[in-house]
Design a protein around this motif. Structure first.
Motif, PDB file in Angstrom:
ATOM      1  N   THR A   1      61.491 -14.572 132.406  1.00  0.00           N
ATOM      2  CA  THR A   1      61.415 -13.175 131.970  1.00  0.00           C
ATOM      3  C   THR A   1      62.552 -12.384 132.598  1.00  0.00           C
ATOM      4  O   THR A   1      62.685 -12.345 133.818  1.00  0.00           O
ATOM      5  CB  THR A   1      60.060 -12.553 132.379  1.00  0.00           C
TER       6      THR A   1
ATOM      7  N   LYS B   1      58.186 -17.905 142.348  1.00  0.00           N
ATOM      8  CA  LYS B   1      59.066 -16.722 142.511  1.00  0.00           C
ATOM      9  C   LYS B   1      58.283 -15.474 142.917  1.00  0.00           C
ATOM     10  O   LYS B   1      58.854 -14.504 143.458  1.00  0.00           O
ATOM     11  CB  LYS B   1      59.783 -16.446 141.188  1.00  0.00           C
ATOM     12  N   TYR B   2      56.958 -15.481 142.665  1.00  0.00           N
ATOM     13  CA  TYR B   2      56.212 -14.211 142.715  1.00  0.00           C
ATOM     14  C   TYR B   2      56.234 -13.455 144.043  1.00  0.00           C
ATOM     15  O   TYR B   2      56.338 -12.229 144.036  1.00  0.00           O
ATOM     16  CB  TYR B   2      54.779 -14.424 142.216  1.00  0.00           C
TER      17      TYR B   2
ATOM     18  N   TYR C   1      52.176  -8.047 129.032  1.00  0.00           N
ATOM     19  CA  TYR C   1      51.116  -8.273 130.024  1.00  0.00           C
ATOM     20  C   TYR C   1      50.049  -7.178 129.972  1.00  0.00           C
ATOM     21  O   TYR C   1      49.370  -6.902 130.957  1.00  0.00           O
ATOM     22  CB  TYR C   1      51.724  -8.404 131.421  1.00  0.00           C
TER      23      TYR C   1
HETATM   24  N1  LIG Z   1      57.641  -4.737 134.615  1.00  0.00           N
HETATM   25  C1  LIG Z   1      58.124  -5.880 135.144  1.00  0.00           C
HETATM   26  C2  LIG Z   1      57.405  -7.061 135.042  1.00  0.00           C
HETATM   27  C3  LIG Z   1      57.940  -8.205 135.567  1.00  0.00           C
HETATM   28  N2  LIG Z   1      59.139  -8.168 136.185  1.00  0.00           N
HETATM   29  C4  LIG Z   1      59.736  -9.408 136.659  1.00  0.00           C
HETATM   30  C5  LIG Z   1      59.163 -10.117 137.769  1.00  0.00           C
HETATM   31  C6  LIG Z   1      59.477 -11.587 137.454  1.00  0.00           C
HETATM   32  O1  LIG Z   1      60.832 -11.871 137.808  1.00  0.00           O
HETATM   33  C7  LIG Z   1      59.326 -11.623 135.985  1.00  0.00           C
HETATM   34  C8  LIG Z   1      57.927 -11.939 135.520  1.00  0.00           C
HETATM   35  O2  LIG Z   1      57.849 -13.301 135.464  1.00  0.00           O
HETATM   36  P1  LIG Z   1      56.880 -14.036 134.435  1.00  0.00           P
HETATM   37  O3  LIG Z   1      55.523 -14.016 135.025  1.00  0.00           O
HETATM   38  O4  LIG Z   1      56.936 -13.295 133.109  1.00  0.00           O
HETATM   39  O5  LIG Z   1      57.462 -15.411 134.321  1.00  0.00           O
HETATM   40  O6  LIG Z   1      59.677 -10.315 135.559  1.00  0.00           O
HETATM   41  C9  LIG Z   1      59.845  -7.002 136.278  1.00  0.00           C
HETATM   42  O7  LIG Z   1      60.962  -6.964 136.818  1.00  0.00           O
HETATM   43  N3  LIG Z   1      59.310  -5.875 135.758  1.00  0.00           N
END
Ligand SMILES: Nc1ccn([C@H]2C[C@H](O)[C@@H](COP(=O)(O)O)O2)c(=O)n1
Ligand SMILES: [Zn+2]
Length: 159
Positions: free
Chosen positions: A30, A72-73, A125
């Protein structure tokens, strides 16, 4: 001669900049970009999701599954938080354009920094508790949210 009429709107312009910023992300799943804009339509900051400064992103985990510390979380900085932290400006009354609806942690940073409007495209999400918490907080804090489609620009990110 009259002025050119088919110029892009402010919304498309700033959303395009958020999308372009997302293309800098190294997250394989993402990519998110954010652009913070003043009431006078001046860009105050941009950001994208990535590992914290000084943390070598070749050595950090980028996976989604397994032990928490192997994903990564716990490490990745979200696009919105980076945009808030990257700014040297007072963000009171500003708005943030973001390619994915903010999580609850970023929602807190957005509210506390005085941003008054969140304009976003994707809400993939929406069913998660994190996003539900963000929406509750934005509503209570009087931060407006608005979903828009990217009308005039082709998506910059590779498919
Ligand atoms: N509003 C958001 C939501 C997610 N992110 C980032 C954090 C991770 O790098 C990625 C989410 O990973 P996934 O679970 O979709 O594989 O996106 C953000 O920056 N802003
Ligand atoms: Zn977040």
């Amino acid at each position: 001669m009259k002025k050119r009429m088919n110029y892009i709107s402010w919304d498309d312009y700033f959303l395009g900049i958020a999308e372009l910023s997302a293309a800098r992300s190294k997250d394989p799943n993402t990519q998110v970009g954010a652009c913070i804009v003043s009431e006078e339509n001046k860009i105050l900051s941009v950001g994208y999701n990535g590992m914290p400064a000084g943390c070598n992103d070749d050595e950090m985990p980028w996976g989604r599954k397994g032990d928490f510390l192997d994903t990564k979380y716990p490490f990745v900085c979200h696009a919105e938080l980076n945009a808030v932290l990257n700014s040297n400006h007072d963000l009171k009354g500003s708005r943030i354009y973001v390619s994915l609806f903010p999580c609850n942690e970023c929602a807190k940073a957005i509210i506390q920094s005085g941003i008054k409007e969140v304009i976003y495209t994707c809400d993939k999400y929406a069913d998660t508790d994190g996003t539900k918490a963000s929406k509750m907080m934005f509503k209570m804090a009087g931060v407006k949210t608005r979903q828009i489609k990217q009308e005039h620009l082709v998506k910059i990110l590779p498919i």
